[in-house]
Design a protein around this motif. Sequence first.
Motif, PDB file in Angstrom:
ATOM      1  N   TYR A  36      16.716  79.007 -30.578  1.00  0.00           N
ATOM      2  CA  TYR A  36      16.030  79.871 -31.523  1.00  0.00           C
ATOM      3  C   TYR A  36      14.596  79.378 -31.712  1.00  0.00           C
ATOM      4  O   TYR A  36      14.325  78.179 -31.690  1.00  0.00           O
ATOM      5  CB  TYR A  36      16.753  79.885 -32.876  1.00  0.00           C
ATOM      6  CG  TYR A  36      17.951  80.801 -32.911  1.00  0.00           C
ATOM      7  CD1 TYR A  36      19.162  80.427 -32.347  1.00  0.00           C
ATOM      8  CD2 TYR A  36      17.854  82.069 -33.487  1.00  0.00           C
ATOM      9  CE1 TYR A  36      20.258  81.277 -32.373  1.00  0.00           C
ATOM     10  CE2 TYR A  36      18.943  82.924 -33.520  1.00  0.00           C
ATOM     11  CZ  TYR A  36      20.146  82.521 -32.953  1.00  0.00           C
ATOM     12  OH  TYR A  36      21.221  83.367 -32.974  1.00  0.00           O
ATOM     13  N   GLN A  38      11.248  79.673 -34.323  1.00  0.00           N
ATOM     14  CA  GLN A  38      10.911  80.025 -35.695  1.00  0.00           C
ATOM     15  C   GLN A  38       9.432  79.778 -35.957  1.00  0.00           C
ATOM     16  O   GLN A  38       8.929  78.667 -35.761  1.00  0.00           O
ATOM     17  CB  GLN A  38      11.743  79.217 -36.691  1.00  0.00           C
ATOM     18  CG  GLN A  38      11.500  79.598 -38.144  1.00  0.00           C
ATOM     19  CD  GLN A  38      12.301  78.751 -39.113  1.00  0.00           C
ATOM     20  OE1 GLN A  38      12.569  77.578 -38.854  1.00  0.00           O
ATOM     21  NE2 GLN A  38      12.687  79.331 -40.241  1.00  0.00           N
ATOM     22  N   GLY A  41       7.222  80.640 -42.167  1.00  0.00           N
ATOM     23  CA  GLY A  41       7.458  81.730 -43.105  1.00  0.00           C
ATOM     24  C   GLY A  41       8.396  82.811 -42.611  1.00  0.00           C
ATOM     25  O   GLY A  41       8.599  83.815 -43.292  1.00  0.00           O
ATOM     26  N   LYS A  42       8.969  82.613 -41.434  1.00  0.00           N
ATOM     27  CA  LYS A  42       9.864  83.612 -40.841  1.00  0.00           C
ATOM     28  C   LYS A  42      11.245  83.016 -40.617  1.00  0.00           C
ATOM     29  O   LYS A  42      11.433  81.803 -40.608  1.00  0.00           O
ATOM     30  CB  LYS A  42       9.303  84.091 -39.493  1.00  0.00           C
ATOM     31  CG  LYS A  42       7.903  84.670 -39.559  1.00  0.00           C
ATOM     32  CD  LYS A  42       7.868  85.971 -40.319  1.00  0.00           C
ATOM     33  CE  LYS A  42       6.492  86.605 -40.256  1.00  0.00           C
ATOM     34  NZ  LYS A  42       6.429  87.871 -41.046  1.00  0.00           N
ATOM     35  N   GLY A  43      12.229  83.894 -40.417  1.00  0.00           N
ATOM     36  CA  GLY A  43      13.543  83.426 -40.024  1.00  0.00           C
ATOM     37  C   GLY A  43      13.574  83.117 -38.540  1.00  0.00           C
ATOM     38  O   GLY A  43      12.747  83.610 -37.764  1.00  0.00           O
ATOM     39  N   PRO A  44      14.522  82.289 -38.101  1.00  0.00           N
ATOM     40  CA  PRO A  44      14.653  82.007 -36.663  1.00  0.00           C
ATOM     41  C   PRO A  44      14.998  83.277 -35.891  1.00  0.00           C
ATOM     42  O   PRO A  44      15.652  84.188 -36.421  1.00  0.00           O
ATOM     43  CB  PRO A  44      15.815  81.009 -36.614  1.00  0.00           C
ATOM     44  CG  PRO A  44      15.939  80.471 -37.996  1.00  0.00           C
ATOM     45  CD  PRO A  44      15.508  81.580 -38.912  1.00  0.00           C
ATOM     46  N   LEU A  46      16.369  84.569 -31.876  1.00  0.00           N
ATOM     47  CA  LEU A  46      16.925  84.123 -30.599  1.00  0.00           C
ATOM     48  C   LEU A  46      15.867  84.214 -29.502  1.00  0.00           C
ATOM     49  O   LEU A  46      15.208  85.234 -29.320  1.00  0.00           O
ATOM     50  CB  LEU A  46      18.130  84.983 -30.226  1.00  0.00           C
ATOM     51  CG  LEU A  46      18.803  84.603 -28.902  1.00  0.00           C
ATOM     52  CD1 LEU A  46      19.456  83.220 -29.024  1.00  0.00           C
ATOM     53  CD2 LEU A  46      19.833  85.645 -28.501  1.00  0.00           C
ATOM     54  N   PHE A  89      14.913  75.447 -32.312  1.00  0.00           N
ATOM     55  CA  PHE A  89      16.228  74.913 -32.646  1.00  0.00           C
ATOM     56  C   PHE A  89      17.198  75.210 -31.508  1.00  0.00           C
ATOM     57  O   PHE A  89      17.305  76.349 -31.057  1.00  0.00           O
ATOM     58  CB  PHE A  89      16.792  75.559 -33.917  1.00  0.00           C
ATOM     59  CG  PHE A  89      16.021  75.253 -35.161  1.00  0.00           C
ATOM     60  CD1 PHE A  89      15.045  76.131 -35.624  1.00  0.00           C
ATOM     61  CD2 PHE A  89      16.281  74.109 -35.884  1.00  0.00           C
ATOM     62  CE1 PHE A  89      14.336  75.861 -36.774  1.00  0.00           C
ATOM     63  CE2 PHE A  89      15.579  73.823 -37.045  1.00  0.00           C
ATOM     64  CZ  PHE A  89      14.607  74.710 -37.475  1.00  0.00           C
TER      65      PHE A  89
ATOM     66  N   PHE B  90      18.679  81.118 -45.684  1.00  0.00           N
ATOM     67  CA  PHE B  90      18.633  82.230 -44.748  1.00  0.00           C
ATOM     68  C   PHE B  90      19.991  82.912 -44.660  1.00  0.00           C
ATOM     69  O   PHE B  90      21.020  82.253 -44.577  1.00  0.00           O
ATOM     70  CB  PHE B  90      18.235  81.755 -43.349  1.00  0.00           C
ATOM     71  CG  PHE B  90      16.791  81.392 -43.219  1.00  0.00           C
ATOM     72  CD1 PHE B  90      16.391  80.062 -43.277  1.00  0.00           C
ATOM     73  CD2 PHE B  90      15.828  82.372 -43.033  1.00  0.00           C
ATOM     74  CE1 PHE B  90      15.053  79.710 -43.163  1.00  0.00           C
ATOM     75  CE2 PHE B  90      14.485  82.029 -42.919  1.00  0.00           C
ATOM     76  CZ  PHE B  90      14.105  80.699 -42.986  1.00  0.00           C
ATOM     77  N   GLU B 102      24.564  86.453 -30.675  1.00  0.00           N
ATOM     78  CA  GLU B 102      23.221  86.466 -31.230  1.00  0.00           C
ATOM     79  C   GLU B 102      23.300  86.766 -32.710  1.00  0.00           C
ATOM     80  O   GLU B 102      23.899  87.758 -33.126  1.00  0.00           O
ATOM     81  CB  GLU B 102      22.337  87.503 -30.548  1.00  0.00           C
ATOM     82  CG  GLU B 102      20.931  87.548 -31.135  1.00  0.00           C
ATOM     83  CD  GLU B 102      19.994  88.452 -30.364  1.00  0.00           C
ATOM     84  OE1 GLU B 102      20.445  89.108 -29.407  1.00  0.00           O
ATOM     85  OE2 GLU B 102      18.802  88.497 -30.732  1.00  0.00           O
ATOM     86  N   PHE B 105      18.449  86.786 -38.243  1.00  0.00           N
ATOM     87  CA  PHE B 105      18.197  86.138 -39.518  1.00  0.00           C
ATOM     88  C   PHE B 105      17.273  86.980 -40.395  1.00  0.00           C
ATOM     89  O   PHE B 105      16.371  87.659 -39.899  1.00  0.00           O
ATOM     90  CB  PHE B 105      17.568  84.761 -39.303  1.00  0.00           C
ATOM     91  CG  PHE B 105      18.542  83.738 -38.810  1.00  0.00           C
ATOM     92  CD1 PHE B 105      18.930  83.706 -37.484  1.00  0.00           C
ATOM     93  CD2 PHE B 105      19.095  82.814 -39.683  1.00  0.00           C
ATOM     94  CE1 PHE B 105      19.854  82.768 -37.029  1.00  0.00           C
ATOM     95  CE2 PHE B 105      20.006  81.874 -39.247  1.00  0.00           C
ATOM     96  CZ  PHE B 105      20.398  81.851 -37.918  1.00  0.00           C
ATOM     97  N   GLY B 106      17.523  86.893 -41.685  1.00  0.00           N
ATOM     98  CA  GLY B 106      16.629  87.500 -42.652  1.00  0.00           C
ATOM     99  C   GLY B 106      15.372  86.666 -42.829  1.00  0.00           C
ATOM    100  O   GLY B 106      15.219  85.618 -42.200  1.00  0.00           O
ATOM    101  N   PRO B 107      14.472  87.100 -43.722  1.00  0.00           N
ATOM    102  CA  PRO B 107      13.194  86.417 -43.893  1.00  0.00           C
ATOM    103  C   PRO B 107      13.276  85.140 -44.717  1.00  0.00           C
ATOM    104  O   PRO B 107      12.322  84.370 -44.754  1.00  0.00           O
ATOM    105  CB  PRO B 107      12.333  87.457 -44.606  1.00  0.00           C
ATOM    106  CG  PRO B 107      13.320  88.279 -45.359  1.00  0.00           C
ATOM    107  CD  PRO B 107      14.549  88.332 -44.502  1.00  0.00           C
TER     108      PRO B 107
END
Lengths: 113, 114
Positions: A36, A38, A41-44, A46, A89, B90, B102, B105-107
């Motif tokens: 992943y 990242q 400020g953002k989510g990971p 894929l 990650f 998250f 897969e 993920f949220g913010p």
Amino acid sequence: QQQVKQSPQSLIVQKGGISIINCAYENTAFDYFPWYQQFPGKGPALLIAIRPDVSEKKEGRFTISFNKSAKQFSLHIMDSQPGDSATYFCAASINQGAQKLVFGQGTRLTINP
Amino acid sequence: DAGITQSPRHKVTETGTPVTLRCHQTENHRYMYWYRQDPGHGLRLIHYSYGVKDTDKGEVSDGYSVSRSKTEDFLLTLESATSSQTSVYFCAISVRPHFDNEQFFGPGTRLTVL
């Protein structure tokens, strides 16, 4: 107990170089190994994933190398670009039931222009 | 972003107060997950859900509870927040379970417990 160990913790690479991040796992039942990416400020999200029936998977500049006997897998970023600067990650899961992901500790990659 | 929203996005609270974080999805996916992210630890699974009212513990579930009364909402509750629960939380969903794993993920929600 850390089931997935990732190294290095941080990495600095020059633009155009090859970035390499390594992971080792303990549970031989794991059968899905994603990476992943990242951004701050953002989510990971894929990036690329591999299953243990192949030793390598390539998508563009990103390649996963997988060594089942050593219980290790790595991410190679070819021709690294400043836009690749992010935290990466590795993770692992078993492809049944809830498919819970176990993550490595993360690698902060910086690509210098 | 696979239609995942988290609320609030930021919260500061005091030790001992209850806190509830919300994860909302728009696509009726069965599997939902809560993770916390801390430096040096990566992401660690707190709780997960495999359907309405079906939940189970993850790796770091102590001090947390969850509920899922509707497919689209997965709530994470800190019954009595502690400073060790200061973290970024998250939510994730699995879009194609048993085909690939897969997770989207949220913010994230940044929680600070003073």
